[in-house]
Design a protein around this motif. Structure first.
Motif, mmCIF file in Angstrom:
data_model
loop_
_atom_site.group_PDB
_atom_site.id
_atom_site.type_symbol
_atom_site.label_atom_id
_atom_site.label_comp_id
_atom_site.label_asym_id
_atom_site.label_seq_id
_atom_site.Cartn_x
_atom_site.Cartn_y
_atom_site.Cartn_z
ATOM 1 N N PRO A 154 0.822 -1.215 0.000
ATOM 2 C CA PRO A 154 0.000 0.000 0.000
ATOM 3 C C PRO A 154 0.851 1.258 0.000
ATOM 4 O O PRO A 154 1.957 1.284 0.545
ATOM 5 N N ALA A 155 0.326 2.319 -0.616
ATOM 6 C CA ALA A 155 1.053 3.585 -0.691
ATOM 7 C C ALA A 155 1.315 4.152 0.690
ATOM 8 O O ALA A 155 2.293 4.885 0.892
ATOM 9 N N SER A 156 0.467 3.818 1.656
ATOM 10 C CA SER A 156 0.683 4.300 3.018
ATOM 11 C C SER A 156 1.876 3.628 3.683
ATOM 12 O O SER A 156 2.377 4.098 4.706
ATOM 13 N N TYR A 157 2.349 2.525 3.091
ATOM 14 C CA TYR A 157 3.541 1.846 3.618
ATOM 15 C C TYR A 157 4.792 2.281 2.870
ATOM 16 O O TYR A 157 5.816 2.586 3.461
ATOM 17 N N CYS A 158 4.720 2.310 1.545
ATOM 18 C CA CYS A 158 5.856 2.787 0.748
ATOM 19 C C CYS A 158 5.380 3.161 -0.640
ATOM 20 O O CYS A 158 4.403 2.596 -1.145
ATOM 21 N N ARG A 159 6.058 4.118 -1.242
ATOM 22 C CA ARG A 159 5.740 4.564 -2.594
ATOM 23 C C ARG A 159 7.022 4.618 -3.416
ATOM 24 O O ARG A 159 8.099 4.863 -2.862
ATOM 25 N N PRO A 160 6.936 4.402 -4.741
ATOM 26 C CA PRO A 160 8.137 4.523 -5.579
ATOM 27 C C PRO A 160 8.827 5.854 -5.343
ATOM 28 O O PRO A 160 8.191 6.913 -5.323
ATOM 29 N N GLY A 161 10.132 5.806 -5.143
ATOM 30 C CA GLY A 161 10.906 7.020 -4.886
ATOM 31 C C GLY A 161 11.167 7.278 -3.419
ATOM 32 O O GLY A 161 12.099 8.014 -3.090
ATOM 33 N N ASP A 162 10.349 6.708 -2.527
ATOM 34 C CA ASP A 162 10.633 6.851 -1.098
ATOM 35 C C ASP A 162 12.026 6.308 -0.800
ATOM 36 O O ASP A 162 12.430 5.278 -1.342
ATOM 37 N N SER A 163 12.769 6.984 0.066
ATOM 38 C CA SER A 163 14.130 6.533 0.358
ATOM 39 C C SER A 163 14.426 6.620 1.842
ATOM 40 O O SER A 163 13.768 7.355 2.585
ATOM 41 N N PHE A 164 15.424 5.848 2.274
ATOM 42 C CA PHE A 164 15.862 5.852 3.665
ATOM 43 C C PHE A 164 17.286 5.320 3.725
ATOM 44 O O PHE A 164 17.761 4.648 2.802
ATOM 45 N N GLU A 165 17.974 5.612 4.805
ATOM 46 C CA GLU A 165 19.369 5.204 4.957
ATOM 47 C C GLU A 165 19.479 3.720 5.250
ATOM 48 O O GLU A 165 18.615 3.138 5.919
ATOM 49 N N ILE A 166 20.557 3.113 4.762
ATOM 50 C CA ILE A 166 20.834 1.736 5.140
ATOM 51 C C ILE A 166 21.379 1.736 6.566
ATOM 52 O O ILE A 166 21.882 2.749 7.050
ATOM 53 N N GLY A 167 21.254 0.621 7.262
ATOM 54 C CA GLY A 167 21.719 0.547 8.642
ATOM 55 C C GLY A 167 21.070 -0.619 9.359
ATOM 56 O O GLY A 167 20.386 -1.448 8.746
ATOM 57 N N LEU A 168 21.262 -0.677 10.658
ATOM 58 C CA LEU A 168 20.825 -1.827 11.434
ATOM 59 C C LEU A 168 19.572 -1.583 12.257
ATOM 60 O O LEU A 168 19.281 -2.339 13.186
ATOM 61 N N SER A 169 18.811 -0.534 11.938
ATOM 62 C CA SER A 169 17.563 -0.309 12.666
ATOM 63 C C SER A 169 16.436 0.151 11.748
ATOM 64 O O SER A 169 15.379 0.530 12.226
ATOM 65 N N HIS A 170 16.668 0.084 10.427
ATOM 66 C CA HIS A 170 15.687 0.578 9.468
ATOM 67 C C HIS A 170 14.998 -0.546 8.702
ATOM 68 O O HIS A 170 14.480 -0.309 7.615
ATOM 69 N N GLY A 171 15.006 -1.740 9.230
ATOM 70 C CA GLY A 171 14.343 -2.850 8.572
ATOM 71 C C GLY A 171 15.288 -3.824 7.904
ATOM 72 O O GLY A 171 16.503 -3.603 7.824
ATOM 73 N N SER A 172 14.720 -4.921 7.410
ATOM 74 C CA SER A 172 15.526 -6.016 6.861
ATOM 75 C C SER A 172 16.318 -5.605 5.629
ATOM 76 O O SER A 172 17.478 -5.993 5.464
ATOM 77 N N CYS A 173 15.704 -4.827 4.723
ATOM 78 C CA CYS A 173 16.416 -4.434 3.504
ATOM 79 C C CYS A 173 17.580 -3.507 3.810
ATOM 80 O O CYS A 173 18.665 -3.647 3.232
ATOM 81 N N ALA A 174 17.364 -2.553 4.706
ATOM 82 C CA ALA A 174 18.446 -1.640 5.085
ATOM 83 C C ALA A 174 19.599 -2.411 5.713
ATOM 84 O O ALA A 174 20.774 -2.116 5.459
#
Length: 266
Positions: free
Chosen positions: A70-90
């Motif tokens: 859902p767009a309320s969870y993520c949308r194309p172009g949304d970005s975030f830093e990689i690291g050890l507290s931002h989820g499995s992909c990060a």
């Protein structure tokens, strides 16, 4: 999730369509969404997938494709830093290896984004790096489930196959302009040293890593025993024990890496 020969055949068919799709002007998002829908159709209602692309400086991930999120969870172009507290992909992009979050609610790598994932009904997430032909990470592929759980050996093999096909699509989109870069963010990630044959293990973390390596070997032994088991019940019990062992390995290694990262930051 029924990762089997049918999935391989479907992805191969998808792969043959890629050149023509780019030639007619389809975007990378369009092409990747078709790959992901192929996977989701075989995975059932429990499964959602997404592909995140790594920024040129190797520090941020942005949503490249997510056909059913859902767009309320993520949308194309949304970005975030990689690291050890931002989820499995990060974490997968930061560590340079697959990260299987068995339970988002309790996994520390979801400290920053876990609440949002849970609000949308996602309970587990299996993420793996996507690499170019030179081994540099260009993004991540993730499968999100509405139930907690660890991927089976067959599912892990299928994820690797899917990731390979996705990587080919990304390379096609970049064409001759794509230049492989060193895996910069991997060099910045904390490294854990294993004990050499002639070195005494005096550091508790190093000792633990050594024990984990032994446990990993034992899990492989359990798989071999399962294949030779005389009854289905024995084979199931052995395979289940091997899966639980790998789950324990993944959690222990993640905790060690989290501690190592905090120590390095001090």
């Amino acid at each position: 999730m029924p990762f089997a020969a049918a999935l391989r055949e479907s992805l191969q068919e998808r792969g043959r369509e890629i050149p023509a799709e780019f030639e007619r002007g389809d975007s990378l998002e369009d092409v990747l969404n078709r790959h992901l829908r192929t996977v989701e159709q075989m995975g059932g209602d429990d499964v959602s997938t997404c592909i995140l692309l790594l920024s040129p400086d190797g520090k941020r991930l942005s949503v490249g494709a997510a056909p059913t999120l859902p767009a309320s969870y993520c949308r194309p172009g949304d970005s975030f830093e990689i690291g050890l507290s931002h989820g499995s992909c990060a974490a997968a992009a930061y560590l340079g290896r697959p990260v299987y979050s068995v339970d988002i609610e309790t996994d520390p790598i979801w400290a920053d984004f876990g609440e949002v994932a849970l609000q949308h009904g996602y309970r587990s997430c299996w993420s793996t790096p996507i690499r170019n032909p030179n081994g540099a990470i260009v993004g991540t592929f993730a499968i999100l489930h509405r139930t907690v759980g660890m991927p089976t050996h067959e599912e892990i093999e299928a994820i690797e196959m899917i990731t390979g096909h996705v990587a080919e699509a990304i390379m096609w989109s970049r064409g001759s302009e794509f230049i492989a870069r060193p895996d910069r963010h991997q060099s910045d990630a904390p490294k854990l040293k294993l004990v050499s044959n002639n070195q005494e293990a005096c550091d508790p973390a190093t000792q633990l890593v050594t024990l984990v390596e032994n446990l990993h070997s034992k899990a492989a032994d359990l798989d071999r025993c399962a294949n030779r088991a005389e009854s289905d019940a024995d084979a199931h019990a052995l395979k289940k024990t091997a899966e639980l062992s790998r789950m324990l390995i993944a959690n222990i290694m993640l905790q060690i890496e989290l501690i190592s990262s905090r120590n390095s930051a001090r």
